[in-house]
Design an enzyme around this catalytic site. Sequence first.
Site, PDB file in Angstrom:
ATOM      1  N   SER A   1       7.155   6.787  -3.503  1.00  0.00           N
ATOM      2  CA  SER A   1       7.623   5.412  -3.326  1.00  0.00           C
ATOM      3  C   SER A   1       8.857   5.387  -2.412  1.00  0.00           C
ATOM      4  O   SER A   1       8.771   5.787  -1.256  1.00  0.00           O
ATOM      5  CB  SER A   1       7.902   4.784  -4.691  1.00  0.00           C
ATOM      6  OG  SER A   1       8.088   3.396  -4.594  1.00  0.00           O
TER       7      SER A   1
ATOM      8  N   ASP B   1      -2.535  -0.569  -5.771  1.00  0.00           N
ATOM      9  CA  ASP B   1      -1.087  -0.489  -5.985  1.00  0.00           C
ATOM     10  C   ASP B   1      -0.500  -1.900  -5.914  1.00  0.00           C
ATOM     11  O   ASP B   1      -0.579  -2.546  -4.863  1.00  0.00           O
ATOM     12  CB  ASP B   1      -0.474   0.404  -4.904  1.00  0.00           C
ATOM     13  CG  ASP B   1       0.994   0.686  -5.110  1.00  0.00           C
ATOM     14  OD1 ASP B   1       1.676  -0.133  -5.753  1.00  0.00           O
ATOM     15  OD2 ASP B   1       1.469   1.721  -4.605  1.00  0.00           O
TER      16      ASP B   1
ATOM     17  N   HIS C   1       0.354   2.337  -8.576  1.00  0.00           N
ATOM     18  CA  HIS C   1       1.552   2.773  -7.867  1.00  0.00           C
ATOM     19  C   HIS C   1       2.021   4.150  -8.328  1.00  0.00           C
ATOM     20  O   HIS C   1       2.491   4.951  -7.520  1.00  0.00           O
ATOM     21  CB  HIS C   1       2.681   1.757  -8.067  1.00  0.00           C
ATOM     22  CG  HIS C   1       3.909   2.053  -7.257  1.00  0.00           C
ATOM     23  ND1 HIS C   1       3.896   2.092  -5.879  1.00  0.00           N
ATOM     24  CD2 HIS C   1       5.189   2.335  -7.626  1.00  0.00           C
ATOM     25  CE1 HIS C   1       5.107   2.384  -5.432  1.00  0.00           C
ATOM     26  NE2 HIS C   1       5.903   2.535  -6.466  1.00  0.00           N
TER      27      HIS C   1
END
Length: 249
Positions: A101, A197, A227
Amino acid sequence: MSDPDFLITKHGTRIAYHRTKGAGPGVVFLGGFMSDMEGSKALALEEQARRAGRAFVRFDYQGHGQSSGKFADGTIGLWLKDALAVIDRLTTGPQILVGSSMGGWIALLAAKARRARVKALVGIAAAPDFTLWHWDALSDEERNTILTEGRLLVPSDYGPDPYVFTRALFEDGWRNRVNHAPIHLHIPVRLIQGTADPDVPWQTAISIADNLTGEDVEVVLVPGGDHRLSRDVDLKRLVRVVGTLAEEI
């Protein structure tokens, strides 16, 4: 869970870390926004490194996990300094950066800053420039709160603590944006991205790949993947991708 070691940086962060000694290329895991180094992806990679006799480091940025400082005082630029301190002082030789991320954003910046050391990069739901998306998604009232009060609290789907978005984070994020133009990296890059996601659209991975100027770039789309990408099948895929890159290097 063993106690971490600590690295005191020149810019003032007391970084908590775990280091596995071994052969190169080493692997450095860079976590996400308000995450820490105890997540399943970091631990799966650490176990892989131990089995392979490969060097590995996981760590917490300032204001994350067991490191010093307040989260709200952090910015992309500061967390990049943390990552570079880890690379410079806790690793030797060629390295593979694995960024989850926000960690994918910091990994791209770190790879550009340490070209002689970083020989491959893996992004997991990589989110470069995510502060720009968030600013655009805010209401006028929320933007005004940030501009006048300096911060905004937003509920998180991943834990009890709300996300803290500060004016400094947005301003610094603009200065450190990376996915708005060609990304001049000529190293193997693997981008693992779930198609379901809710936080990072799968098209983000495609845009990163399109902006990278190197030829050895692959996007791995995971149908229905979320995610976190922390299911057993996701962790096995991650370990396999990193392991293959290490063997090739």
